[in-house]
Design a protein around this motif. Structure first.
Motif, mmCIF file in Angstrom:
data_model
loop_
_atom_site.group_PDB
_atom_site.id
_atom_site.type_symbol
_atom_site.label_atom_id
_atom_site.label_comp_id
_atom_site.label_asym_id
_atom_site.label_seq_id
_atom_site.Cartn_x
_atom_site.Cartn_y
_atom_site.Cartn_z
ATOM 1 N N THR A 92 0.818 -1.213 0.000
ATOM 2 C CA THR A 92 0.000 0.000 0.000
ATOM 3 C C THR A 92 0.852 1.263 0.000
ATOM 4 O O THR A 92 0.630 2.176 -0.796
ATOM 5 C CB THR A 92 -0.933 0.008 1.237
ATOM 6 O OG1 THR A 92 -1.730 -1.169 1.217
ATOM 7 C CG2 THR A 92 -1.818 1.229 1.250
ATOM 8 N N LYS A 93 1.825 1.321 0.879
ATOM 9 C CA LYS A 93 2.633 2.525 1.047
ATOM 10 C C LYS A 93 3.918 2.516 0.231
ATOM 11 O O LYS A 93 4.511 3.558 0.020
ATOM 12 C CB LYS A 93 2.995 2.705 2.529
ATOM 13 C CG LYS A 93 1.833 3.055 3.406
ATOM 14 C CD LYS A 93 1.427 4.493 3.201
ATOM 15 C CE LYS A 93 0.594 4.994 4.352
ATOM 16 N NZ LYS A 93 0.356 6.419 4.274
ATOM 17 N N GLY A 94 4.382 1.335 -0.159
ATOM 18 C CA GLY A 94 5.599 1.235 -0.956
ATOM 19 C C GLY A 94 6.831 0.999 -0.104
ATOM 20 O O GLY A 94 6.849 1.285 1.092
ATOM 21 N N PRO A 95 7.878 0.500 -0.737
ATOM 22 C CA PRO A 95 9.102 0.156 0.001
ATOM 23 C C PRO A 95 9.822 1.361 0.604
ATOM 24 O O PRO A 95 10.457 1.242 1.647
ATOM 25 C CB PRO A 95 9.974 -0.555 -1.029
ATOM 26 C CG PRO A 95 9.382 -0.239 -2.355
ATOM 27 C CD PRO A 95 7.954 0.117 -2.137
ATOM 28 N N ALA A 96 9.727 2.525 -0.012
ATOM 29 C CA ALA A 96 10.393 3.707 0.545
ATOM 30 C C ALA A 96 9.770 4.066 1.897
ATOM 31 O O ALA A 96 10.477 4.399 2.849
ATOM 32 C CB ALA A 96 10.299 4.880 -0.424
ATOM 33 N N TRP A 97 8.447 3.998 1.988
ATOM 34 C CA TRP A 97 7.772 4.286 3.258
ATOM 35 C C TRP A 97 8.123 3.221 4.286
ATOM 36 O O TRP A 97 8.420 3.535 5.439
ATOM 37 C CB TRP A 97 6.259 4.350 3.063
ATOM 38 C CG TRP A 97 5.533 4.697 4.333
ATOM 39 C CD1 TRP A 97 5.291 5.942 4.818
ATOM 40 C CD2 TRP A 97 4.990 3.784 5.288
ATOM 41 N NE1 TRP A 97 4.623 5.861 6.022
ATOM 42 C CE2 TRP A 97 4.422 4.545 6.326
ATOM 43 C CE3 TRP A 97 4.914 2.396 5.376
ATOM 44 C CZ2 TRP A 97 3.796 3.974 7.420
ATOM 45 C CZ3 TRP A 97 4.293 1.826 6.472
ATOM 46 C CH2 TRP A 97 3.743 2.609 7.482
ATOM 47 N N GLY A 149 11.513 3.741 5.629
ATOM 48 C CA GLY A 149 11.722 5.045 6.257
ATOM 49 C C GLY A 149 11.266 5.087 7.702
ATOM 50 O O GLY A 149 10.911 4.073 8.297
ATOM 51 N N PRO A 150 11.219 6.301 8.275
ATOM 52 C CA PRO A 150 10.874 6.461 9.688
ATOM 53 C C PRO A 150 9.372 6.366 9.968
ATOM 54 O O PRO A 150 8.964 6.354 11.119
ATOM 55 C CB PRO A 150 11.390 7.864 10.016
ATOM 56 C CG PRO A 150 11.308 8.583 8.712
ATOM 57 C CD PRO A 150 11.641 7.560 7.663
ATOM 58 N N ARG A 151 8.553 6.327 8.919
ATOM 59 C CA ARG A 151 7.085 6.189 9.037
ATOM 60 C C ARG A 151 6.465 7.310 9.856
ATOM 61 O O ARG A 151 5.567 7.099 10.667
ATOM 62 C CB ARG A 151 6.733 4.826 9.625
ATOM 63 C CG ARG A 151 7.269 3.693 8.794
ATOM 64 C CD ARG A 151 7.054 2.372 9.443
ATOM 65 N NE ARG A 151 7.824 1.372 8.705
ATOM 66 C CZ ARG A 151 7.963 0.143 9.089
ATOM 67 N NH1 ARG A 151 7.412 -0.272 10.197
ATOM 68 N NH2 ARG A 151 8.666 -0.700 8.369
ATOM 69 N N ASP A 152 6.948 8.507 9.635
ATOM 70 C CA ASP A 152 6.449 9.666 10.363
ATOM 71 C C ASP A 152 5.005 10.008 10.021
ATOM 72 O O ASP A 152 4.328 10.658 10.793
ATOM 73 C CB ASP A 152 7.337 10.886 10.092
ATOM 74 C CG ASP A 152 8.711 10.736 10.712
ATOM 75 O OD1 ASP A 152 8.826 10.014 11.724
ATOM 76 O OD2 ASP A 152 9.666 11.342 10.189
ATOM 77 N N GLU A 153 4.541 9.565 8.851
ATOM 78 C CA GLU A 153 3.173 9.894 8.430
ATOM 79 C C GLU A 153 2.120 9.120 9.188
ATOM 80 O O GLU A 153 0.955 9.383 9.071
ATOM 81 C CB GLU A 153 2.984 9.637 6.925
ATOM 82 C CG GLU A 153 3.885 10.456 6.043
ATOM 83 C CD GLU A 153 5.208 9.752 5.809
ATOM 84 O OE1 GLU A 153 5.218 8.538 5.557
ATOM 85 O OE2 GLU A 153 6.250 10.424 5.901
ATOM 86 N N GLY A 154 2.491 8.127 9.961
ATOM 87 C CA GLY A 154 1.525 7.350 10.723
ATOM 88 C C GLY A 154 1.024 6.148 9.949
ATOM 89 O O GLY A 154 1.267 5.993 8.763
ATOM 90 N N GLN A 155 0.318 5.319 10.650
ATOM 91 C CA GLN A 155 -0.212 4.080 10.076
ATOM 92 C C GLN A 155 -1.599 4.331 9.478
ATOM 93 O O GLN A 155 -2.392 5.079 10.040
ATOM 94 C CB GLN A 155 -0.312 3.001 11.158
ATOM 95 C CG GLN A 155 0.992 2.725 11.877
ATOM 96 C CD GLN A 155 1.999 2.032 10.990
ATOM 97 O OE1 GLN A 155 1.641 1.217 10.167
ATOM 98 N NE2 GLN A 155 3.256 2.384 11.151
ATOM 99 N N PRO A 156 -1.909 3.677 8.371
ATOM 100 C CA PRO A 156 -3.248 3.827 7.804
ATOM 101 C C PRO A 156 -4.282 3.151 8.702
ATOM 102 O O PRO A 156 -4.000 2.130 9.304
ATOM 103 C CB PRO A 156 -3.142 3.101 6.459
ATOM 104 C CG PRO A 156 -2.039 2.117 6.654
ATOM 105 C CD PRO A 156 -1.080 2.757 7.613
#
Length: 128
Positions: free
Chosen positions: A29-34, A37-44
């Motif tokens: 869903t979010k892709g390998p870069a996400w 990464g640090p996942r600062d955008e939060g979880q869906p």
């Protein structure tokens, strides 16, 4: 190893299935870069990834109680037909719970959760 401890081992494997199901879907869903990464955008919290995250959280809310009850039944030598059946109920209900939650099946999912709790209580009651 007795039957209850076998169920405990399989419940650990099942916990990893819960974790991996979510990890695979969120990675797609979010892709390998996400994912890397640090996942600062939060979880869906919506869609399949959100349902799998909530199912995983629900499993992890009940599993420590199951594990403790099984281990105590073993240490206290309280294993019986009741505890073996309780372990089987908990395990198979939790197996069914994951796809039911993933596909958004209402009511049946809740009923299956109740069955898993009955299994857990069967093990717990044997400790008294």
């Amino acid at each position: 190893m007795n039957l209850e401890l076998h169920w405990l081992v399989w419940s650990i494997v099942l916990g990893l299935v819960y974790v991996m199901a979510y990890a695979l879907v969120i990675s797609q869903t979010k892709g390998p870069a996400w994912t890397a990464g640090p996942r600062d955008e939060g979880q869906p919290q919506q869609g399949l990834a959100g349902r799998l995250a909530r199912a995983q959280r629900n499993y992890m809310e009940t599993w420590p109680f199951f594990a403790a009850a099984v281990l105590l039944a073993h240490v206290l030598a309280r294993e019986s037909t009741q505890t073996a059946l309780g372990c089987a109920l908990y395990f198979w209900a939790r197996v069914a719970y994951l796809p039911l939650y993933a596909f958004g099946v209402r009511w049946v999912r809740s009923l299956v959760w109740v069955v898993s709790m009955i299994g857990l209580l069967m093990v717990l009651i044997a400790l008294f």
